[in-house]
Scaffold this active site. Structure first.
Site, PDB file in Angstrom:
ATOM      1  N   ASP A  57       0.814  -1.221   0.000  1.00  0.00           N
ATOM      2  CA  ASP A  57       0.000   0.000   0.000  1.00  0.00           C
ATOM      3  C   ASP A  57       0.851   1.276   0.000  1.00  0.00           C
ATOM      4  O   ASP A  57       0.673   2.154   0.840  1.00  0.00           O
ATOM      5  CB  ASP A  57      -0.917   0.019   1.231  1.00  0.00           C
ATOM      6  N   GLU A 267     -11.862  -0.027  -3.067  1.00  0.00           N
ATOM      7  CA  GLU A 267     -10.950   0.470  -2.033  1.00  0.00           C
ATOM      8  C   GLU A 267      -9.789   1.192  -2.715  1.00  0.00           C
ATOM      9  O   GLU A 267      -9.739   1.340  -3.930  1.00  0.00           O
ATOM     10  CB  GLU A 267     -10.420  -0.692  -1.184  1.00  0.00           C
TER      11      GLU A 267
END
Length: 367
Positions: A57, A267
Protein backbone atom coordinates in the site's frame (compact mmCIF):
# COMPACT_ATOMS: atom_id res chain seq x y z
CA UNK A 1 -20.47 -12.09 -7.24
CA UNK A 2 -21.98 -12.89 -10.63
CA UNK A 3 -22.16 -11.75 -14.25
CA UNK A 4 -18.54 -10.57 -14.24
CA UNK A 5 -17.17 -9.12 -17.43
CA UNK A 6 -14.55 -10.82 -19.55
CA UNK A 7 -11.79 -8.90 -17.77
CA UNK A 8 -12.52 -10.83 -14.57
CA UNK A 9 -11.17 -14.02 -16.10
CA UNK A 10 -7.75 -12.40 -16.16
CA UNK A 11 -8.05 -11.48 -12.49
CA UNK A 12 -8.90 -15.05 -11.59
CA UNK A 13 -6.00 -16.35 -13.68
CA UNK A 14 -3.55 -14.05 -11.89
CA UNK A 15 -4.86 -15.14 -8.48
CA UNK A 16 -4.49 -18.81 -9.43
CA UNK A 17 -0.99 -18.15 -10.73
CA UNK A 18 -0.06 -16.48 -7.44
CA UNK A 19 -1.29 -19.49 -5.48
CA UNK A 20 0.68 -21.86 -7.69
CA UNK A 21 3.81 -19.77 -7.34
CA UNK A 22 3.44 -19.65 -3.57
CA UNK A 23 3.57 -23.42 -3.29
CA UNK A 24 6.85 -23.49 -5.22
CA UNK A 25 8.68 -20.83 -3.24
CA UNK A 26 10.84 -21.24 -0.17
CA UNK A 27 11.13 -18.50 2.44
CA UNK A 28 14.54 -18.02 4.05
CA UNK A 29 13.12 -15.90 6.87
CA UNK A 30 9.69 -15.09 8.26
CA UNK A 31 11.03 -11.97 9.98
CA UNK A 32 12.34 -10.38 6.79
CA UNK A 33 11.14 -10.43 3.25
CA UNK A 34 13.86 -12.36 1.41
CA UNK A 35 12.72 -15.43 -0.46
CA UNK A 36 14.06 -17.76 -3.08
CA UNK A 37 11.92 -18.35 -6.14
CA UNK A 38 12.68 -21.81 -7.45
CA UNK A 39 10.27 -21.68 -10.37
CA UNK A 40 11.33 -18.60 -12.37
CA UNK A 41 8.05 -18.90 -14.28
CA UNK A 42 6.77 -15.38 -13.82
CA UNK A 43 8.31 -12.30 -15.39
CA UNK A 44 7.49 -9.08 -13.58
CA UNK A 45 7.38 -5.56 -14.96
CA UNK A 46 9.26 -4.21 -11.92
CA UNK A 47 11.31 -5.57 -9.03
CA UNK A 48 10.67 -5.01 -5.29
CA UNK A 49 12.10 -1.78 -3.91
CA UNK A 50 12.98 -3.36 -0.58
CA UNK A 51 13.31 -6.96 0.58
CA UNK A 52 14.38 -6.65 4.22
CA UNK A 53 10.80 -6.20 5.39
CA UNK A 54 7.41 -6.81 3.78
CA UNK A 55 5.70 -3.64 2.62
CA UNK A 56 2.42 -2.82 0.87
CA UNK A 57 0.00 0.00 0.00
CA UNK A 58 2.75 2.52 -0.84
CA UNK A 59 1.76 6.18 -0.61
CA UNK A 60 4.59 8.11 -2.23
CA UNK A 61 5.32 11.84 -1.99
CA UNK A 62 8.14 14.18 -2.92
CA UNK A 63 9.23 16.26 0.06
CA UNK A 64 12.26 18.56 -0.18
CA UNK A 65 13.23 16.98 -3.50
CA UNK A 66 13.34 13.49 -2.02
CA UNK A 67 10.89 10.60 -2.43
CA UNK A 68 9.26 9.40 0.78
CA UNK A 69 7.09 6.29 0.79
CA UNK A 70 4.49 5.62 3.49
CA UNK A 71 3.56 1.92 3.24
CA UNK A 72 1.86 -0.68 5.35
CA UNK A 73 4.30 -2.96 7.16
CA UNK A 74 3.20 -6.55 6.61
CA UNK A 75 4.19 -9.18 9.18
CA UNK A 76 3.57 -12.86 9.78
CA UNK A 77 1.39 -12.41 12.85
CA UNK A 78 -0.01 -15.94 12.91
CA UNK A 79 -3.57 -14.60 12.70
CA UNK A 80 -5.91 -16.98 10.83
CA UNK A 81 -6.95 -15.83 7.37
CA UNK A 82 -10.57 -14.79 6.79
CA UNK A 83 -12.72 -12.54 4.59
CA UNK A 84 -12.53 -9.72 7.13
CA UNK A 85 -8.78 -9.45 6.57
CA UNK A 86 -7.80 -10.26 10.15
CA UNK A 87 -4.58 -11.83 8.84
CA UNK A 88 -3.49 -8.36 7.73
CA UNK A 89 -2.49 -7.73 11.33
CA UNK A 90 0.02 -4.90 10.94
CA UNK A 91 1.30 -3.21 14.10
CA UNK A 92 3.54 -0.32 13.06
CA UNK A 93 4.69 1.84 10.18
CA UNK A 94 8.14 2.09 8.64
CA UNK A 95 8.80 5.09 6.39
CA UNK A 96 11.08 4.64 3.39
CA UNK A 97 12.97 7.21 1.33
CA UNK A 98 15.12 7.40 -1.76
CA UNK A 99 16.80 10.17 -3.71
CA UNK A 100 15.49 9.02 -7.09
CA UNK A 101 13.09 6.50 -8.61
CA UNK A 102 14.54 2.99 -8.23
CA UNK A 103 17.39 4.47 -6.20
CA UNK A 104 18.79 3.11 -2.95
CA UNK A 105 16.03 2.77 -0.36
CA UNK A 106 16.53 3.88 3.23
CA UNK A 107 14.33 2.33 5.92
CA UNK A 108 13.94 4.92 8.67
CA UNK A 109 12.64 2.38 11.16
CA UNK A 110 9.44 2.48 13.19
CA UNK A 111 7.73 5.84 12.72
CA UNK A 112 4.55 4.99 14.63
CA UNK A 113 3.49 1.92 16.61
CA UNK A 114 0.00 0.86 17.55
CA UNK A 115 1.01 0.81 21.21
CA UNK A 116 1.54 4.58 21.00
CA UNK A 117 -1.93 5.34 19.60
CA UNK A 118 -4.23 5.88 22.62
CA UNK A 119 -7.50 5.03 20.87
CA UNK A 120 -6.36 2.15 18.65
CA UNK A 121 -6.97 -1.54 19.22
CA UNK A 122 -5.43 -3.36 16.25
CA UNK A 123 -4.60 -3.44 12.53
CA UNK A 124 -2.68 -0.47 11.18
CA UNK A 125 -3.66 -0.56 7.53
CA UNK A 126 -2.74 1.60 4.51
CA UNK A 127 -1.61 5.14 5.49
CA UNK A 128 -0.91 8.38 3.65
CA UNK A 129 0.94 11.60 4.44
CA UNK A 130 0.87 15.34 3.76
CA UNK A 131 2.89 18.46 4.51
CA UNK A 132 1.44 21.82 5.51
CA UNK A 133 2.08 24.54 8.08
CA UNK A 134 5.67 23.35 8.56
CA UNK A 135 4.36 20.00 9.82
CA UNK A 136 4.14 16.50 8.35
CA UNK A 137 0.86 14.66 8.87
CA UNK A 138 0.46 10.89 8.82
CA UNK A 139 -3.11 9.67 8.24
CA UNK A 140 -3.84 6.07 9.12
CA UNK A 141 -6.73 3.64 9.66
CA UNK A 142 -6.92 1.44 12.71
CA UNK A 143 -9.62 -0.45 14.53
CA UNK A 144 -10.61 1.20 17.78
CA UNK A 145 -11.26 -0.62 21.03
CA UNK A 146 -14.74 -1.57 19.71
CA UNK A 147 -13.16 -3.10 16.56
CA UNK A 148 -14.47 -0.34 14.31
CA UNK A 149 -12.12 1.18 11.73
CA UNK A 150 -11.47 4.89 12.25
CA UNK A 151 -8.95 7.24 10.69
CA UNK A 152 -6.36 8.85 12.88
CA UNK A 153 -3.68 11.46 12.34
CA UNK A 154 -0.17 11.83 13.73
CA UNK A 155 2.29 14.70 13.35
CA UNK A 156 6.03 15.21 13.03
CA UNK A 157 8.54 17.88 12.03
CA UNK A 158 10.42 15.27 10.00
CA UNK A 159 8.96 13.49 6.96
CA UNK A 160 10.54 10.25 8.19
CA UNK A 161 9.08 10.60 11.67
CA UNK A 162 8.80 9.57 14.40
CA UNK A 163 5.15 10.65 14.50
CA UNK A 164 3.02 11.43 17.53
CA UNK A 165 -0.63 10.37 17.27
CA UNK A 166 -3.51 12.60 18.26
CA UNK A 167 -5.39 11.22 21.29
CA UNK A 168 -8.58 10.56 19.30
CA UNK A 169 -9.42 9.64 15.70
CA UNK A 170 -10.74 12.30 13.33
CA UNK A 171 -14.32 13.02 14.33
CA UNK A 172 -16.75 11.67 11.74
CA UNK A 173 -14.16 9.40 10.11
CA UNK A 174 -14.59 5.69 9.48
CA UNK A 175 -13.45 2.84 7.23
CA UNK A 176 -9.95 2.64 5.68
CA UNK A 177 -7.48 3.81 3.02
CA UNK A 178 -7.06 7.53 3.66
CA UNK A 179 -5.59 9.41 0.69
CA UNK A 180 -4.68 13.08 1.03
CA UNK A 181 -4.77 15.53 -1.87
CA UNK A 182 -3.73 19.20 -1.69
CA UNK A 183 -5.00 21.20 -4.65
CA UNK A 184 -3.13 24.02 -6.36
CA UNK A 185 -5.26 26.52 -4.42
CA UNK A 186 -3.95 25.14 -1.13
CA UNK A 187 -7.12 23.36 -0.04
CA UNK A 188 -6.65 19.80 1.17
CA UNK A 189 -9.07 16.89 0.86
CA UNK A 190 -9.14 13.45 2.43
CA UNK A 191 -10.53 10.53 0.40
CA UNK A 192 -11.22 7.23 2.15
CA UNK A 193 -13.22 4.01 2.21
CA UNK A 194 -12.98 0.30 1.62
CA UNK A 195 -15.63 -2.43 1.33
CA UNK A 196 -15.69 -5.88 3.03
CA UNK A 197 -13.02 -5.84 5.75
CA UNK A 198 -12.83 -2.07 5.40
CA UNK A 199 -16.39 -1.89 6.79
CA UNK A 200 -17.68 0.81 4.41
CA UNK A 201 -20.81 -1.26 3.72
CA UNK A 202 -21.64 -1.20 7.44
CA UNK A 203 -22.20 2.57 7.52
CA UNK A 204 -25.43 4.37 6.74
CA UNK A 205 -25.99 8.08 7.43
CA UNK A 206 -23.22 8.11 10.01
CA UNK A 207 -24.48 5.04 11.83
CA UNK A 208 -22.51 1.79 12.16
CA UNK A 209 -24.15 -1.64 12.01
CA UNK A 210 -21.95 -4.26 13.65
CA UNK A 211 -23.86 -7.03 11.90
CA UNK A 212 -23.49 -5.43 8.46
CA UNK A 213 -23.15 -7.82 5.56
CA UNK A 214 -19.78 -8.67 4.06
CA UNK A 215 -20.79 -7.06 0.79
CA UNK A 216 -23.63 -5.15 -0.73
CA UNK A 217 -24.15 -7.95 -3.28
CA UNK A 218 -27.87 -8.00 -2.59
CA UNK A 219 -28.15 -4.65 -4.36
CA UNK A 220 -26.64 -5.57 -7.72
CA UNK A 221 -28.80 -3.17 -9.75
CA UNK A 222 -28.43 -0.21 -7.40
CA UNK A 223 -25.72 2.48 -7.50
CA UNK A 224 -22.54 1.06 -6.03
CA UNK A 225 -21.12 2.10 -2.71
CA UNK A 226 -18.36 4.59 -3.27
CA UNK A 227 -15.49 6.37 -1.56
CA UNK A 228 -15.97 9.35 0.73
CA UNK A 229 -14.31 12.75 0.59
CA UNK A 230 -14.04 15.56 3.12
CA UNK A 231 -12.25 18.88 3.05
CA UNK A 232 -9.63 19.18 5.77
CA UNK A 233 -9.53 22.00 8.29
CA UNK A 234 -6.73 24.57 8.25
CA UNK A 235 -4.84 22.68 10.98
CA UNK A 236 -5.21 19.37 9.04
CA UNK A 237 -6.56 17.60 12.13
CA UNK A 238 -10.31 17.56 11.44
CA UNK A 239 -12.93 17.74 8.71
CA UNK A 240 -14.02 21.18 7.57
CA UNK A 241 -17.58 20.49 6.47
CA UNK A 242 -19.65 17.43 5.67
CA UNK A 243 -18.39 14.09 4.33
CA UNK A 244 -19.53 13.61 0.73
CA UNK A 245 -19.84 10.68 -1.66
CA UNK A 246 -17.31 10.45 -4.47
CA UNK A 247 -19.81 10.04 -7.30
CA UNK A 248 -18.53 7.99 -10.26
CA UNK A 249 -20.67 8.08 -13.39
CA UNK A 250 -20.48 5.98 -16.51
CA UNK A 251 -20.05 7.74 -19.85
CA UNK A 252 -23.85 7.71 -20.23
CA UNK A 253 -24.11 9.89 -17.13
CA UNK A 254 -25.59 7.19 -14.91
CA UNK A 255 -23.92 5.99 -11.67
CA UNK A 256 -21.88 2.79 -11.77
CA UNK A 257 -23.87 -0.10 -10.33
CA UNK A 258 -22.96 -2.67 -7.69
CA UNK A 259 -22.82 -5.37 -10.36
CA UNK A 260 -20.18 -3.43 -12.31
CA UNK A 261 -17.41 -5.29 -10.50
CA UNK A 262 -14.71 -4.46 -13.03
CA UNK A 263 -15.32 -0.71 -12.81
CA UNK A 264 -16.95 0.15 -9.48
CA UNK A 265 -15.02 1.51 -6.51
CA UNK A 266 -13.94 -1.02 -3.90
CA UNK A 267 -10.95 0.47 -2.03
CA UNK A 268 -7.57 2.17 -2.44
CA UNK A 269 -8.55 5.71 -3.52
CA UNK A 270 -5.94 8.14 -4.86
CA UNK A 271 -6.18 11.57 -6.47
CA UNK A 272 -3.80 13.31 -8.85
CA UNK A 273 -4.23 16.36 -11.03
CA UNK A 274 -3.10 16.42 -14.66
CA UNK A 275 -3.61 19.24 -17.16
CA UNK A 276 -6.20 20.84 -14.90
CA UNK A 277 -8.29 17.68 -14.57
CA UNK A 278 -8.84 15.63 -11.43
CA UNK A 279 -8.04 11.93 -11.74
CA UNK A 280 -9.73 9.76 -9.15
CA UNK A 281 -8.03 6.35 -9.25
CA UNK A 282 -8.96 3.29 -7.23
CA UNK A 283 -8.95 -0.49 -6.93
CA UNK A 284 -11.90 -2.59 -8.05
CA UNK A 285 -10.95 -4.91 -5.19
CA UNK A 286 -12.61 -8.24 -5.83
CA UNK A 287 -11.64 -8.13 -9.53
CA UNK A 288 -8.17 -6.66 -8.90
CA UNK A 289 -7.99 -3.86 -11.48
CA UNK A 290 -6.93 -0.26 -11.02
CA UNK A 291 -9.47 2.05 -12.62
CA UNK A 292 -9.75 5.78 -13.16
CA UNK A 293 -12.39 8.45 -13.51
CA UNK A 294 -11.90 12.12 -14.43
CA UNK A 295 -13.65 15.21 -13.09
CA UNK A 296 -13.49 19.01 -13.02
CA UNK A 297 -13.52 19.32 -9.23
CA UNK A 298 -11.92 17.47 -6.31
CA UNK A 299 -15.47 16.60 -5.26
CA UNK A 300 -16.43 15.25 -8.67
CA UNK A 301 -18.60 13.95 -10.15
CA UNK A 302 -16.08 11.80 -11.97
CA UNK A 303 -16.63 10.12 -15.33
CA UNK A 304 -15.36 6.55 -15.52
CA UNK A 305 -12.65 6.12 -18.18
CA UNK A 306 -11.53 2.51 -17.84
CA UNK A 307 -8.83 0.43 -16.22
CA UNK A 308 -5.18 1.41 -16.37
CA UNK A 309 -3.51 -1.47 -14.52
CA UNK A 310 -4.16 -5.18 -14.84
CA UNK A 311 -4.19 -7.43 -11.75
CA UNK A 312 -0.98 -7.89 -9.80
CA UNK A 313 0.11 -11.19 -8.32
CA UNK A 314 -1.79 -11.42 -5.05
CA UNK A 315 -5.25 -10.64 -3.74
CA UNK A 316 -5.57 -7.00 -4.79
CA UNK A 317 -3.53 -3.89 -5.44
CA UNK A 318 -3.17 -0.50 -3.80
CA UNK A 319 -1.29 2.37 -5.37
CA UNK A 320 -0.17 5.99 -5.41
CA UNK A 321 0.74 8.25 -8.30
CA UNK A 322 3.26 11.10 -8.20
CA UNK A 323 5.16 13.35 -10.58
CA UNK A 324 8.90 13.83 -10.37
CA UNK A 325 11.12 15.70 -12.79
CA UNK A 326 8.49 15.85 -15.49
CA UNK A 327 7.57 12.15 -15.39
CA UNK A 328 4.74 10.35 -13.64
CA UNK A 329 5.17 7.17 -11.60
CA UNK A 330 2.88 4.65 -9.99
CA UNK A 331 3.86 2.88 -6.78
CA UNK A 332 2.08 -0.41 -6.12
CA UNK A 333 2.61 -3.83 -4.53
CA UNK A 334 2.45 -7.52 -5.30
CA UNK A 335 3.54 -10.79 -3.65
CA UNK A 336 6.66 -11.62 -5.66
CA UNK A 337 8.84 -12.21 -2.59
CA UNK A 338 6.51 -14.42 -0.56
CA UNK A 339 3.66 -15.64 -2.74
CA UNK A 340 1.37 -14.90 0.23
CA UNK A 341 -1.41 -12.36 0.01
CA UNK A 342 -0.61 -10.82 3.40
CA UNK A 343 3.18 -10.57 2.89
CA UNK A 344 3.68 -8.10 0.08
CA UNK A 345 6.42 -5.99 -1.48
CA UNK A 346 6.26 -2.51 -3.03
CA UNK A 347 7.29 -1.59 -6.57
CA UNK A 348 7.36 1.39 -8.92
CA UNK A 349 6.97 1.87 -12.66
CA UNK A 350 6.37 4.79 -14.99
CA UNK A 351 2.80 5.90 -15.65
CA UNK A 352 2.08 7.59 -18.97
CA UNK A 353 -0.77 9.90 -19.96
CA UNK A 354 -1.77 9.93 -23.61
CA UNK A 355 -2.28 13.16 -25.57
CA UNK A 356 -6.04 12.92 -25.00
CA UNK A 357 -5.56 12.62 -21.21
CA UNK A 358 -6.18 8.89 -20.99
CA UNK A 359 -3.75 6.65 -19.10
CA UNK A 360 -1.80 3.93 -20.87
CA UNK A 361 -2.50 0.38 -19.68
CA UNK A 362 0.13 -1.12 -17.35
CA UNK A 363 0.73 -4.87 -17.21
CA UNK A 364 2.53 -5.71 -13.94
CA UNK A 365 2.88 -9.40 -14.85
CA UNK A 366 4.51 -10.17 -18.20
CA UNK A 367 3.79 -13.50 -19.81
Amino acid sequence: MNKLKQHSALAITIAMLATSTSSCQQQTSTAGAKTTDTTKKIKYLSEPLISEIYTADPSAHVFNGKIYIYPSHDIEAGTPENDNGDHFDMRDYHILSMDSVNGKVTDHGVALSIKDIPWAGRQLWAPDAAFKNGTYYLYFPAKDKQDIFRIGVATSKNPAGPFKAEPKPIEGSYSIDPAVFTDTDGNTYLYYGGIWGGQLQRWNNGNYAADGSKTDSGKEDEPALTAKVAKMSADMLSFDGPVKDVVILGKTGKPLLTKDHDSRFFEGAWMHKYNGKYYFTYSTGDTHFLAYAIGDSPYGPFIYQGTFMEPVQGWTTHHSIIEQKGKWYIYYHDTQLSGKTHLRNIKVTELKHNADGSIQLIKPVLQ
